[in-house]
Write a protein that holds these residues in place. Structure first.
Motif, PDB file in Angstrom:
ATOM      1  N   LEU A 400      -2.007  -8.467   1.832  1.00 50.04           N
ATOM      2  CA  LEU A 400      -3.262  -9.115   1.472  1.00 50.04           C
ATOM      3  C   LEU A 400      -4.307  -8.810   2.537  1.00 50.04           C
ATOM      4  O   LEU A 400      -4.169  -9.230   3.682  1.00 50.04           O
ATOM      5  CB  LEU A 400      -3.050 -10.627   1.371  1.00 50.04           C
ATOM      6  CG  LEU A 400      -4.153 -11.425   0.693  1.00 50.04           C
ATOM      7  CD1 LEU A 400      -4.353 -10.967  -0.733  1.00 50.04           C
ATOM      8  CD2 LEU A 400      -3.802 -12.901   0.708  1.00 50.04           C
ATOM      9  N   PRO A 401      -5.340  -8.040   2.220  1.00 49.16           N
ATOM     10  CA  PRO A 401      -6.325  -7.672   3.242  1.00 49.16           C
ATOM     11  C   PRO A 401      -7.166  -8.861   3.670  1.00 49.16           C
ATOM     12  O   PRO A 401      -7.460  -9.751   2.879  1.00 49.16           O
ATOM     13  CB  PRO A 401      -7.184  -6.620   2.537  1.00 49.16           C
ATOM     14  CG  PRO A 401      -7.049  -6.922   1.083  1.00 49.16           C
ATOM     15  CD  PRO A 401      -5.654  -7.460   0.912  1.00 49.16           C
ATOM     16  N   ASP A 525       3.458   6.610   3.997  1.00 50.01           N
ATOM     17  CA  ASP A 525       2.257   6.118   4.680  1.00 50.01           C
ATOM     18  C   ASP A 525       2.294   6.292   6.188  1.00 50.01           C
ATOM     19  O   ASP A 525       1.432   5.763   6.895  1.00 50.01           O
ATOM     20  CB  ASP A 525       2.051   4.633   4.356  1.00 50.01           C
ATOM     21  CG  ASP A 525       1.837   4.406   2.874  1.00 50.01           C
ATOM     22  OD1 ASP A 525       1.097   5.195   2.278  1.00 50.01           O
ATOM     23  OD2 ASP A 525       2.414   3.460   2.325  1.00 50.01           O
ATOM     24  N   GLN A 526       3.293   7.001   6.731  1.00 55.36           N
ATOM     25  CA  GLN A 526       3.404   7.146   8.169  1.00 55.36           C
ATOM     26  C   GLN A 526       3.713   8.598   8.522  1.00 55.36           C
ATOM     27  O   GLN A 526       4.278   9.348   7.729  1.00 55.36           O
ATOM     28  CB  GLN A 526       4.523   6.250   8.725  1.00 55.36           C
ATOM     29  CG  GLN A 526       4.319   4.771   8.468  1.00 55.36           C
ATOM     30  CD  GLN A 526       5.516   3.972   8.944  1.00 55.36           C
ATOM     31  OE1 GLN A 526       5.531   3.477  10.058  1.00 55.36           O
ATOM     32  NE2 GLN A 526       6.525   3.853   8.107  1.00 55.36           N
ATOM     33  N   PRO A 557      -1.948   1.313   3.660  1.00 54.65           N
ATOM     34  CA  PRO A 557      -0.528   1.616   3.469  1.00 54.65           C
ATOM     35  C   PRO A 557       0.123   0.625   2.512  1.00 54.65           C
ATOM     36  O   PRO A 557      -0.406  -0.454   2.260  1.00 54.65           O
ATOM     37  CB  PRO A 557       0.052   1.491   4.875  1.00 54.65           C
ATOM     38  CG  PRO A 557      -0.861   0.527   5.564  1.00 54.65           C
ATOM     39  CD  PRO A 557      -2.230   0.779   5.001  1.00 54.65           C
ATOM     40  N   GLY A 558       1.280   0.999   1.994  1.00 51.07           N
ATOM     41  CA  GLY A 558       2.013   0.123   1.096  1.00 51.07           C
ATOM     42  C   GLY A 558       2.466  -1.147   1.791  1.00 51.07           C
ATOM     43  O   GLY A 558       2.614  -1.183   3.024  1.00 51.07           O
ATOM     44  N   PRO A 559       2.691  -2.220   1.033  1.00 54.63           N
ATOM     45  CA  PRO A 559       3.054  -3.507   1.642  1.00 54.63           C
ATOM     46  C   PRO A 559       4.379  -3.485   2.381  1.00 54.63           C
ATOM     47  O   PRO A 559       4.605  -4.303   3.259  1.00 54.63           O
ATOM     48  CB  PRO A 559       3.097  -4.461   0.442  1.00 54.63           C
ATOM     49  CG  PRO A 559       3.291  -3.576  -0.747  1.00 54.63           C
ATOM     50  CD  PRO A 559       2.592  -2.297  -0.429  1.00 54.63           C
ATOM     51  N   LEU A 650      -2.368  -9.691   5.863  1.00 54.46           N
ATOM     52  CA  LEU A 650      -1.252 -10.614   5.835  1.00 54.46           C
ATOM     53  C   LEU A 650      -0.097  -9.936   5.105  1.00 54.46           C
ATOM     54  O   LEU A 650      -0.211  -9.593   3.929  1.00 54.46           O
ATOM     55  CB  LEU A 650      -1.648 -11.921   5.135  1.00 54.46           C
ATOM     56  CG  LEU A 650      -0.740 -13.121   5.402  1.00 54.46           C
ATOM     57  CD1 LEU A 650      -1.513 -14.413   5.184  1.00 54.46           C
ATOM     58  CD2 LEU A 650       0.491 -13.122   4.528  1.00 54.46           C
ATOM     59  N   LEU A 651       1.003  -9.722   5.811  1.00 52.39           N
ATOM     60  CA  LEU A 651       2.178  -9.054   5.268  1.00 52.39           C
ATOM     61  C   LEU A 651       3.316 -10.060   5.148  1.00 52.39           C
ATOM     62  O   LEU A 651       3.583 -10.818   6.088  1.00 52.39           O
ATOM     63  CB  LEU A 651       2.618  -7.899   6.178  1.00 52.39           C
ATOM     64  CG  LEU A 651       1.554  -6.865   6.537  1.00 52.39           C
ATOM     65  CD1 LEU A 651       2.139  -5.845   7.499  1.00 52.39           C
ATOM     66  CD2 LEU A 651       1.007  -6.191   5.303  1.00 52.39           C
TER      67      LEU A 651
END
Length: 964
Positions: A400-401, A525-526, A557-559, A650-651
């Motif tokens: 959640l950005p 994503d890395q 990037p993915g969650p 928020l992850l």
């Protein structure tokens, strides 16, 4: 002097504001008068008629709090610290202009709690301090009051006139009553700043928040979740969000009697949320519009979460008639709002201080304006549209950005509160709200431990993490063999571990004994790269060491991508536990592997501070900070990012036990020395995790190459003809686990197995049927993600049921059931819960008897053995074919392989077989629906049978005389 601000509000309101109390004090507009900033109330039933009230409140820090008897500090006023217990009796100002506000337990007591039954509690009201900021001059605390009522409700009011009561002598059972709940109140004086209109006698310095308690109808109230102060931007529409949680969890989501007695129709009904917002002052620019509380939504088939959040719309503009905060040049307007939330019939209120941010015209360095990017709030949600509601299944990750760009980066952080329900916490297993927290400790004190500094109050495993391209997310230690530590005659003995490294001298990297490819280790994503010159055992004879960094290569990037590393340290074994207590993670690879110099480990933390963007063995510039072991054997240099905007995501990956809603309300905040505390408008996010749901699976007839069902909805599958039924499935929660498909049990009976039923079928899944993907590969469906499907991109899975009925399956009719399953992984719905969740689809298939669908090059000679007959008889059964040697598939699509016989009422299977020169077994071969049937069942209904007479039988006809 800059003009003071007028707050003009366009807000959501269903209830009119409670009449203002009598003005208790008079003071100049710009002077703070009392200590009160905000408060909210909730309650839950303990047992019987005992109720626990929870009051979450915020107050001025520099108020002259009474010094506890145990304090050794000098002076009469006490400076509270985290965890202190403060009496809030008589928290008010001392009469007289501009006197220092203080507290006195003598004389009138202004702060009171009234449960509604006249037993006012005041002398024993105490508050435990939960967070504070002495620089910003506020503190928050929680108060618990336990009270036992004499009755479930205050009183009863008859719904009907006595003349309509069936029995005037027994009203208790024949009269319908409306219950009148207890009205609990938390009241006092004085507010930190007066409400709008207080100076002309229309506003109020007093505060009053209420709660309705009816123990016959509810086990608890809702708990309103919000930050203690609400800020608005001037000259624009502001959408401010609020949420609420049921204090007792799902049990709170039902009304017991609907607030009535002797009326059953409203008993045990679902409780819904209703909201109202009202302005504290009496400005003449107020317009009421309906509260938008339906956009929070709910899971399919689950309306319990509906209305759990609400959104109020405000507009504020500059004008000179509203009191302003002290020391701000009259640029921050102050007022208050009352939020009312009702769950079923249980209503609670909250009173919050409302502030208007400095007007852009102020232009000073200490009065900056928060500038939102478009309409995006701190959680990346469109505040003018739907509320931020995020639902995912257990085991899947949220991302959640919360990044917002502002005109100044210094002093920016995220302030937030968290509401939870059903989780072990400081407030037990009921719903509660955390104090005001911050993304990093600084001007806010909310924890006394290092471990609690990051991600405080968030659910287990959740984090607020920097997320941008180039940030370091992981560190890998790789051991390799080298010429130095493997050549013959070397002075250091080669250990078993060294031989493991020496096994691979061909360039293959081993991590934990397994080949490791840095090009693919980072995922999508890395990107992974080696840190040069990090062989800490060089020249020491131990294993060759190298460090590798995983860095983000995307701003989104993915969650499931790990959070950013924000702290790094190098620890000896004696220091490891201390750092773990501070929230660090140990990278369990000894940097001094086999060099006989001891042990050193890299420790890192995924916090919410500045992101790590590089590690180096040499100081590339003065911007790199040295990170050294206490014995000086290893030194690294860390480069942390200097952010030009605040950006945290928020992850969270909820797991077993996390399937209860979580609310996070937050805002970006700026607080610099010599400047007032400023905050953006509040946004709330409702996290709604749920157990993994079964996939959706369906059958249909509109896929390419698939058959269509008949008018009765059943598929017709002639013997010898390939039946293709389109199967589609969707993983609703879109997890990483692949979807599994198989034939399902029917009424507890498993599918037919080839070894158990060779060549025959029963009422179960027919032998020979299979599930294929769209390319014909057996055993799975095709994942259609990013694949063309019917001239468009489709989601989900697709494939076919394929079945070619054999000559022994004519006359079969039944259901074929196919199930789709997804794994619950490490997060089942409950401890020890199912490893898979499944759903199934069933469809009816019939196989016509006595008909064979022709294959290419079929002839009577080839077909006859399949039905235990001869070509001559088949030719006789198909008079339309002129010559038996013709290629049959050219002439027609199917042929008859027998005659259909209508059984008589007194026929038996043995009797019919003998009549046509057959055995009973052969009769069943031609009529699959007879398998396992008794003669009694056979005679219970009219039946059509396929008969292929054996004209060479020497048996006497068994139907002699019967057909006369």
């Amino acid at each position: 002097m800059a003009c003071r601000a007028l707050l003009a509000l366009v807000l959501c309101s269903l209830l009119s504001h409670t009449a203002s109390q009598e003005v208790a004090c008079v003071q100049e507009p710009r002077d703070p008068l009392g200590s009160f900033i905000s408060a909210s109330i909730s309650w839950k039933q303990l047992e019987g008629r005992r109720v626990e009230f929870e009051i979450v409140s915020a107050w001025r820090y520099d108020f002259c709090w009474p010094k506890p008897a145990t304090s050794t500090a000098s002076g009469n006023c006490f400076q509270p610290q985290l965890g202190d217990e403060l009496p809030i009796v008589g928290v008010s100002y001392q009469m007289g202009p501009r006197e220092c506000p203080s507290q006195s337990s003598d004389g009138d007591v202004f702060t009171k709690f009234d449960p509604g039954d006249g037993s006012v509690k005041s002398k024993d009201l105490k508050m435990r301090v939960t967070s504070l900021s002495s620089q910003e001059n506020w503190l928050t605390g929680v108060t618990y009051v336990v009270h036992e009522y004499a009755a479930d409700y205050h009183s009863l009011e008859p719904i009907w006139s006595d003349r309509y009561v069936a029995s005037a002598n027994n009203k208790d059972t024949s009269q319908a009553y409306q219950t009148v709940p207890w009205m609990a109140k938390f009241t006092g004086c004085c507010r930190e700043y007066a409400q709008q209109g207080a100076f002309d006698g229309q506003g109020s310095y007093n505060y009053e928040i209420k709660a309705l308690v009816d123990l016959s109808d509810h086990v608890s109230s809702p708990r309103i979740i919000s930050m203690p102060q609400i800020f608005l931007n001037p000259d624009v529409e502001n959408f401010v969000q609020f949420c609420a949680l049921p204090v007792a969890g799902l049990e709170s989501m039902m009304v017991r009697n609907g607030g009535t007695i002797n009326i059953d129709t409203d008993d045990n009904m679902p409780a819904t949320f209703k909201w109202a917002v009202s302005i504290g002052g009496t400005g003449d620019t107020i317009e009421a519009i309906p509260v938008d509380s339906t956009v929070a939504g709910a899971l399919p088939g689950d309306s319990r979460r509906s209305g759990m959040c609400a959104r109020a719309k405000f507009a504020a503009r500059a004008a000179p008639s509203l009191p302003s905060a002290e020391g701000t040049g009259g640029e921050i307007g102050i007022d208050s709002i009352t939020i009312s939330c009702t769950l079923g019939n249980a209503m609670v209120e909250a009173d919050y201080e409302l502030r208007v941010l400095p007007h852009p015209a102020a232009g000073s360095a200490t009065q900056r304006v928060f500038e939102q990017s478009g309409t995006q709030g701190p959680w990346g949600c469109d505040q003018g549209g739907a509320l931020c509601r995020k639902g995912t299944s257990l085991g899947l990750a949220y991302s959640l950005p919360s990044g917002i760009a502002y005109d100044a980066a210094r002093g920016l952080e995220l302030r937030y509160v968290v509401g939870t329900v059903g989780r072990p916490s400081s407030c037990g297993h009921h719903a509660c709200q955390t104090p005001l927290l911050a993304s990093a400790p600084g001007r806010v004190t909310y924890t006394s431990t290092y471990e609690g500094q990051d991600h405080q109050g968030l659910p287990m495993g959740a984090m607020l993490s920097p997320r941008k391209s180039g940030y370091v997310t992981d560190i890998t230690v790789v051991f390799r063999a080298s010429h130095e530590n493997t050549r013959p005659g070397h002075e250091v003995t080669i250990s078993a571990e060294q031989r493991q490294y020496a096994d691979r001298l061909d360039g293959v990297i081993l991590v934990d004994g397994q080949p490791w490819d840095p090009l693919s280790a980072g995922g999508v994503d890395q990107v992974v790269s080696e840190v040069p010159n990090t062989n800490f055992n060089e020249g020491m004879g131990g294993a060759s060491v190298s460090l590798w960094l995983s860095k983000l290569n995307s701003d989104s990037p993915g969650p499931a991508t790990p959070g950013t590393i924000t702290n790094i340290s190098i620890a000896s074994p004696a220091e490891v536990q201390m750092l773990m207590d501070e929230g660090y993670t140990k990278l369990d690879k000894n940097l001094l592997e086999q060099s006989n110099r001891g042990e050193l480990y890299i420790m890192y933390k995924r916090g919410s501070g500045k992101p790590l963007i590089d590690l180096s063995a040499d100081r590339a510039s003065m911007a790199y900070h040295a990170v050294s072991s206490s014995n000086g054997l290893v030194t690294l240099y860390a480069l942390y990012g200097e952010e030009d905007e605040f950006d945290r995501k928020l992850l969270w990956t909820p797991c077993t036990g996390d399937d209860q809603p979580v609310v996070v309300c937050g805002a970006a905040a700026m607080s610099e020395s010599g400047a007032p505390y400023l905050q953006s408008p509040q946004s709330c996010a409702l996290f709604d995790p749920h157990p993994k749901r079964p996939p959706r699976i369906a059958h249909k007839g509109d896929c390419q190459g698939a058959a269509n069902p008949g008018p009765d909805g059943a598929w017709v599958a002639p013997m010898g003809n390939l039946l293709k039924v389109c199967i589609t499935a969707v993983d609703i929660d879109q997890g990483d686990n692949s979807l599994e498909v198989s034939f399902a049990e029917i009424n507890g009976v498993p599918p037919d197995k080839a070894e158990a039923q060779p060549g025959l079928i029963t009422g179960r899944t027919p032998f020979g049927a299979k599930i294929t993907d769209i390319n014909g590969v057996e055993g799975e469906l095709t994942n259609l993600a990013n694949s063309p499907c019917q001239d468009q991109l489709c989601d989900g899975y697709q494939g076919y049921l394929e079945w070619t009925p054999s000559p022994y399956q004519g006359g079969w009719s039944g259901e074929i059931c196919i199930q789709a399953c997804v794994s619950t992984g490490a997060c089942p719905s409950a401890a020890g819960g199912p490893a898979h969740v499944c759903s199934q689809t069933c469809f009816k298939v019939t196989v016509p008897r006595c008909t064979w669908s022709l294959q290419n090059e079929d002839s009577f000679v080839e077909i006859a053995p399949r039905f235990q007959t001869n070509w001559l008889q088949l030719w006789y059964l198909n008079p339309g074919i002129g010559h038996p040697d013709f290629s049959l598939s050219i002439l027609q699509r199917s042929i008859n392989v027998g005659r259909v016989y209508l059984a008589r009422w007194d026929d038996t299977m043995d009797g019919v077989a003998k009549r046509f020169g057959l055995t009973k077994e052969r009769l069943i071969d031609f009529n699959a629906d007879l398998a396992g049937m008794s003669d009694e069942e056979f005679s219970q209904m009219e039946r059509h049978l396929c008969i292929i007479p054996n004209s060479c039988s020497l048996e006497a006809p068994s139907n002699a005389v019967k057909n006369e």
